[in-house]
Write a protein that holds these residues in place. Sequence first.
Motif, PDB file in Angstrom:
ATOM      1  N   PRO A 219      -4.879   3.449  -4.579  1.00  0.00           N
ATOM      2  CA  PRO A 219      -4.235   3.116  -4.307  1.00  0.00           C
ATOM      3  C   PRO A 219      -2.572   2.961  -5.175  1.00  0.00           C
ATOM      4  O   PRO A 219      -3.159   2.730  -6.349  1.00  0.00           O
ATOM      5  N   ILE A 221       0.154   1.808  -7.238  1.00  0.00           N
ATOM      6  CA  ILE A 221       0.909   0.371  -6.265  1.00  0.00           C
ATOM      7  C   ILE A 221       2.205   0.636  -7.461  1.00  0.00           C
ATOM      8  O   ILE A 221       1.911   0.608  -8.405  1.00  0.00           O
ATOM      9  N   GLN A 223       5.212  -2.842  -8.133  1.00  0.00           N
ATOM     10  CA  GLN A 223       4.919  -4.381  -8.303  1.00  0.00           C
ATOM     11  C   GLN A 223       6.374  -4.660  -8.596  1.00  0.00           C
ATOM     12  O   GLN A 223       6.776  -4.124  -9.908  1.00  0.00           O
ATOM     13  N   GLY A 237       2.993  -1.497 -12.514  1.00  0.00           N
ATOM     14  CA  GLY A 237       2.896  -0.469 -11.689  1.00  0.00           C
ATOM     15  C   GLY A 237       3.242   0.414 -12.060  1.00  0.00           C
ATOM     16  O   GLY A 237       3.150   1.448 -13.483  1.00  0.00           O
ATOM     17  N   VAL A 295       5.719  -5.495  -2.971  1.00  0.00           N
ATOM     18  CA  VAL A 295       4.788  -4.942  -3.660  1.00  0.00           C
ATOM     19  C   VAL A 295       4.008  -3.680  -2.918  1.00  0.00           C
ATOM     20  O   VAL A 295       4.165  -3.422  -1.400  1.00  0.00           O
ATOM     21  N   SER A 297       1.605  -0.112  -1.913  1.00  0.00           N
ATOM     22  CA  SER A 297       0.762   0.507  -1.750  1.00  0.00           C
ATOM     23  C   SER A 297       0.801   1.400  -0.904  1.00  0.00           C
ATOM     24  O   SER A 297       0.918   1.346  -0.042  1.00  0.00           O
ATOM     25  N   ASP A 298       0.995   2.699  -2.113  1.00  0.00           N
ATOM     26  CA  ASP A 298       0.975   4.451  -1.210  1.00  0.00           C
ATOM     27  C   ASP A 298       1.749   4.146  -0.338  1.00  0.00           C
ATOM     28  O   ASP A 298       3.212   3.712  -0.972  1.00  0.00           O
TER      29      ASP A 298
END
Length: 361
Positions: A219, A221, A223, A237, A295, A297-298
């Motif tokens: 993934p 990422i 953040q 990230g 966050v 993620s993808d």
Amino acid sequence: MHGLFRWSSKWWPGTIPLAILWAVAAWSNTAPLESDLAARSTAALQDTVLDKKQIAVEGRDVTFAADAFSEDGRRGAVAAVEAVPGVRLVNNETRLVPEAKPFVWSAERDVVRVTLGGSAPLPASKSKLFEAARAALGNVEVVDQMALSRGAPPRFDNAASLLIDQIAKLKDGKISISDTKISLSGMARDLGGREAIAAGLKNLPEGFSVAANDIKAPPYIFQAYKDPVAVTLTLTGYVPDNTVHTALVAAASRKFFGEKVVDNLKASVGAPAGFAGAVAPALGALSRLSTGTLVVSDREVKLSGDAFYDAAAVQIRNGLGKDFPQGWQFKADISVKPRYASSCFRIWSARGVSASNPGTR
């Protein structure tokens, strides 16, 4: 007659030592001859490509067994032994290596090892691929389960060697060849690994093509954490390139004017489409929280934390996802903790005043 019997009984015991001497002499002459013929027959085969080669000599007769990789190679090997000076007869026990239809080869990686399976066309190919895997994978254990088979397509060695370079980029997975079709599956070790493998496959030898590429990437990422105690915004990230990196840090500095921006971002390929268009408004929403975490993620954005006011929490929950590029998802876990009420409660508690009846002590 009786006298003849007595004469014979005296004569025949004397033949025993003669027979022994004859056997010793014959053996003494034959053993070096057989050893010499075996050595010269073996030498005659030094330039042939064979597997499981065996030479046995009895007198001047040679029994020759081996697995050959072509009919021409088999006939040539037998002819080479027949041409050895001193050989009277060759007992031909050679055979052809089995043919594989389809011709399948594979490299499979798990947590601790890489296993090479399927078929290789020649002993030299088998050794070459094994050593290439050991060199590419460093300290990872390499297990050789390849069999020798006929039927490999042209330029097989080049294709398999290129695929071994790709298996080194996987955390786990499998790459296989079936005749000239390539199939890949698994998880890339690093961000950008999927793209690097796809680029490597463009160099496949002529005649080979990719039938399936199911390599997944870790993934992607990003953040951001807003800490009201340290008065910081920490970014960690990945970002797709330096241009997006600079733009996002600049946007964060404008939105979080009261916090120090701690930039721990790294550039890496593999970002989903629309990355900057989703992250920028998500950072704006985070700036409206007293404390919170973002966050990405993808293509999924998760925002959690405490809003200053009810209206801000409602606006973020209902409106932020509308600003994202198509295909992106938004999840919000936002609560409201009014600073004024919290401050009053702490003051009342310190003074011994009941929160339910602030007029009493």
